[in-house]
Design a protein around this motif. Sequence first.
Motif, mmCIF file in Angstrom:
data_model
loop_
_atom_site.group_PDB
_atom_site.id
_atom_site.type_symbol
_atom_site.label_atom_id
_atom_site.label_comp_id
_atom_site.label_asym_id
_atom_site.label_seq_id
_atom_site.Cartn_x
_atom_site.Cartn_y
_atom_site.Cartn_z
ATOM 1 N N TYR A 198 -1.867 -28.214 56.484
ATOM 2 C CA TYR A 198 -2.223 -27.633 55.192
ATOM 3 C C TYR A 198 -1.642 -28.472 54.066
ATOM 4 C CZ TYR A 198 -3.293 -23.490 57.942
ATOM 5 O OH TYR A 198 -3.816 -22.637 58.872
ATOM 6 N N ALA A 242 0.192 -25.639 48.447
ATOM 7 C CA ALA A 242 -0.591 -24.699 47.630
ATOM 8 C C ALA A 242 -0.397 -24.997 46.143
ATOM 9 C CB ALA A 242 -0.174 -23.269 47.939
ATOM 10 N N ARG A 275 -3.751 -18.992 43.919
ATOM 11 C CA ARG A 275 -3.271 -20.105 44.734
ATOM 12 C C ARG A 275 -4.385 -20.664 45.605
ATOM 13 N NH1 ARG A 275 2.175 -17.936 47.327
ATOM 14 N NH2 ARG A 275 1.227 -19.055 49.017
ATOM 15 N N HIS A 276 -4.408 -21.989 45.732
ATOM 16 C CA HIS A 276 -5.390 -22.713 46.538
ATOM 17 C C HIS A 276 -4.654 -23.670 47.461
ATOM 18 C CE1 HIS A 276 -9.016 -21.752 44.050
ATOM 19 N NE2 HIS A 276 -8.055 -21.455 43.199
ATOM 20 N N ARG A 277 -5.275 -23.992 48.578
ATOM 21 C CA ARG A 277 -4.775 -25.043 49.462
ATOM 22 C C ARG A 277 -5.943 -25.567 50.288
ATOM 23 N NH1 ARG A 277 -1.400 -21.825 54.193
ATOM 24 N NH2 ARG A 277 -3.227 -20.907 55.201
ATOM 25 N N LYS A 284 -7.093 -26.797 54.181
ATOM 26 C CA LYS A 284 -6.765 -26.758 55.605
ATOM 27 C C LYS A 284 -7.489 -27.906 56.300
ATOM 28 C CE LYS A 284 -7.482 -23.923 59.708
ATOM 29 N NZ LYS A 284 -8.105 -22.670 60.201
ATOM 30 N N GLN A 301 -9.108 -23.211 50.876
ATOM 31 C CA GLN A 301 -8.704 -21.818 51.024
ATOM 32 C C GLN A 301 -8.113 -21.278 49.727
ATOM 33 O OE1 GLN A 301 -6.003 -22.011 54.412
ATOM 34 N NE2 GLN A 301 -7.637 -21.252 55.731
ATOM 35 N N TYR A 334 -5.867 -17.779 48.145
ATOM 36 C CA TYR A 334 -5.012 -16.667 48.529
ATOM 37 C C TYR A 334 -5.452 -15.435 47.751
ATOM 38 C CZ TYR A 334 -0.806 -14.140 49.845
ATOM 39 O OH TYR A 334 0.069 -13.233 50.369
ATOM 40 N N TRP A 374 -4.948 -15.818 53.283
ATOM 41 C CA TRP A 374 -5.748 -16.971 52.898
ATOM 42 C C TRP A 374 -7.175 -16.764 53.353
ATOM 43 C CZ3 TRP A 374 -3.947 -20.481 49.658
ATOM 44 C CH2 TRP A 374 -2.569 -20.596 49.503
ATOM 45 N N ASP A 402 -11.149 -18.510 53.519
ATOM 46 C CA ASP A 402 -11.887 -19.776 53.476
ATOM 47 C C ASP A 402 -12.926 -19.780 52.375
ATOM 48 O OD1 ASP A 402 -10.439 -20.514 55.680
ATOM 49 O OD2 ASP A 402 -12.063 -20.230 57.118
#
Length: 156
Positions: free
Chosen positions: A71, A74, A83-85, A87, A109, A111, A121, A123
């Motif tokens: 990951y 974030a 919040r975004h991240r 994967k 992803q 949150y 999280w 998608d």
Amino acid sequence: MFVRNAIIAVVCMTALFGCARTLHNTTGFALENSITVDAPFKDTWQIVKGVLRAQDLDLYTRDKRGTFVAYSTAWKHFSFLQRHRTKYTIELAPVNEEETRVYIETIRQVYGVTLLTYPGWHDRKAKNNAEAVKILKAVEEKAAGRLRPVNGGNPT
């Protein structure tokens, strides 16, 4: 009077938001890339692990059978303060004894939480896979630069 208004408000809220909803269909959310590396499976596994650590990604899974889940850190967008991240799922598969296929899947992803679920999280469709391409290029460069035995390892 108050009880009747409260019941009407609950019925209206249920009609507007629903009690439950189906999950998003996430097919087509991922961006996919793959390469074939001129290195044995064991060496490629070590190379990928080193590249992911060097890219400062959080490694969640390191499966010796050839799967990595990593990951990005974030971050928040100013417009939504959500919040975004990203994967990355990396899978390795031996092509033959001297080649390995490296496959990477990128999913964005966010949150969030709904009224009836726990925070978590979720998608979303990936829009950019530049980091995945960067990871694959780094793997290719490290595999090309590794030491190989001369004449099959036999001294001459």
